[in-house]
Design a protein around this motif. Structure first.
Motif, PDB file in Angstrom:
ATOM      1  N   TRP A   1       0.821  -1.213   0.000  1.00 25.81           N
ATOM      2  CA  TRP A   1       0.000   0.000   0.000  1.00 25.81           C
ATOM      3  C   TRP A   1       0.852   1.258   0.000  1.00 25.81           C
ATOM      4  O   TRP A   1       0.454   2.283  -0.549  1.00 25.81           O
TER       5      TRP A   1
ATOM      6  N   LEU B   1     -14.517 -11.478  -1.492  1.00 29.33           N
ATOM      7  CA  LEU B   1     -13.637 -10.370  -1.100  1.00 29.33           C
ATOM      8  C   LEU B   1     -12.365 -10.363  -1.953  1.00 29.33           C
ATOM      9  O   LEU B   1     -11.873  -9.313  -2.344  1.00 29.33           O
TER      10      LEU B   1
ATOM     11  N   THR C   1     -10.763   2.620  -1.392  1.00 34.84           N
ATOM     12  CA  THR C   1     -10.292   2.182  -0.072  1.00 34.84           C
ATOM     13  C   THR C   1     -10.811   0.781   0.230  1.00 34.84           C
ATOM     14  O   THR C   1     -10.079  -0.080   0.718  1.00 34.84           O
ATOM     15  N   PHE C   2     -12.082   0.542  -0.087  1.00 36.18           N
ATOM     16  CA  PHE C   2     -12.648  -0.788   0.131  1.00 36.18           C
ATOM     17  C   PHE C   2     -11.937  -1.828  -0.730  1.00 36.18           C
ATOM     18  O   PHE C   2     -11.551  -2.892  -0.247  1.00 36.18           O
TER      19      PHE C   2
ATOM     20  N   ALA D   1     -10.965  -7.415  -4.477  1.00 39.59           N
ATOM     21  CA  ALA D   1      -9.625  -6.849  -4.353  1.00 39.59           C
ATOM     22  C   ALA D   1      -8.912  -6.851  -5.707  1.00 39.59           C
ATOM     23  O   ALA D   1      -8.174  -5.927  -6.028  1.00 39.59           O
TER      24      ALA D   1
ATOM     25  N   VAL E   1      -7.732  -1.719   0.147  1.00 42.90           N
ATOM     26  CA  VAL E   1      -7.242  -1.911   1.504  1.00 42.90           C
ATOM     27  C   VAL E   1      -8.120  -2.899   2.280  1.00 42.90           C
ATOM     28  O   VAL E   1      -7.644  -3.928   2.753  1.00 42.90           O
ATOM     29  N   PHE E   2      -9.391  -2.588   2.399  1.00 44.44           N
ATOM     30  CA  PHE E   2     -10.251  -3.400   3.259  1.00 44.44           C
ATOM     31  C   PHE E   2     -10.455  -4.818   2.724  1.00 44.44           C
ATOM     32  O   PHE E   2     -10.268  -5.790   3.455  1.00 44.44           O
ATOM     33  N   ALA E   3     -10.869  -4.955   1.475  1.00 44.57           N
ATOM     34  CA  ALA E   3     -11.209  -6.283   0.933  1.00 44.57           C
ATOM     35  C   ALA E   3     -10.044  -7.272   0.999  1.00 44.57           C
ATOM     36  O   ALA E   3     -10.203  -8.382   1.530  1.00 44.57           O
TER      37      ALA E   3
ATOM     38  N   TYR F   1      -7.306  -7.222   2.838  1.00 47.79           N
ATOM     39  CA  TYR F   1      -6.833  -7.479   4.200  1.00 47.79           C
ATOM     40  C   TYR F   1      -7.863  -8.273   5.004  1.00 47.79           C
ATOM     41  O   TYR F   1      -7.505  -9.186   5.751  1.00 47.79           O
ATOM     42  N   ALA F   2      -9.142  -7.941   4.836  1.00 45.24           N
ATOM     43  CA  ALA F   2     -10.194  -8.690   5.529  1.00 45.24           C
ATOM     44  C   ALA F   2     -10.189 -10.148   5.078  1.00 45.24           C
ATOM     45  O   ALA F   2     -10.353 -11.062   5.896  1.00 45.24           O
ATOM     46  N   LYS F   3      -9.976 -10.363   3.795  1.00 43.86           N
ATOM     47  CA  LYS F   3      -9.916 -11.729   3.280  1.00 43.86           C
ATOM     48  C   LYS F   3      -8.722 -12.476   3.864  1.00 43.86           C
ATOM     49  O   LYS F   3      -8.848 -13.636   4.268  1.00 43.86           O
TER      50      LYS F   3
END
Length: 151
Positions: free
Chosen positions: A18, A90, A57-58, A94, A61-63, A65-67
């Motif tokens: 990132w 997810l 961002t979703f 990403a 970053v979020f998708a 990392y959440a996965k």
């Protein structure tokens, strides 16, 4: 090395990706080139278009990392195998971010006096996303083989 340990490595590599330069861009090459990372790109987006910044961002970053966190929990038996289809979705979301970046590069290169070069961060980010998809696929096959009653 088992996939559960490779997945843990992604928890370190994603944040590096990132902040790593994805590309270098300049209006004219004689003025020098600015490095753009996921984070600097998001900072610029928040100033100009909050909706797009939220989407990126979703996706960036979020998708992923959440996965990755979800897969780690799954690997260590702290999450139900029934969550695997959601984790796979997810991962696909990403990957959409990598395609968006590639599209931006193509568009920028088509513009008149703009110079764009890819940087090592784009390759690292792409590798992280693709590795995460592969780890999820291997994990899914393993879980389905061990638990045939799961979807």
């Amino acid at each position: 090395m088992p996939v559960k340990y490779l997945n843990l490595v992604l928890l370190i590599l994603f944040p590096v990706a990132w902040f790593a330069p994805l590309l270098r861009a300049a209006i004219l090459p004689i003025f020098g080139m600015d490095e753009i990372s996921v984070i600097t790109g998001l900072q610029s987006l928040w100033d100009s278009d909050a909706g797009l910044a939220l989407l990126v961002t979703f996706l960036a970053v979020f998708a992923p990392y959440a996965k990755t966190i979800g897969l780690a929990l799954l690997h260590w038996n702290l999450l139900s195998p029934r969550t695997l289809p959601a984790l796979e979705i997810l991962g696909k979301l990403a990957m959409a971010d990598v395609f968006l970046i590639a599209l931006y590069i193509v568009i920028a290169k088509g513009a008149g006096h703009v110079t764009v070069e890819t940087a090592w961060g784009l390759w690292l980010f792409s590798l992280c996303v693709l590795s995460s998809i592969l780890i999820a696929w291997i994990s899914g096959r393993s879980l389905r083989a061990n638990h045939p009653d799961n979807p």
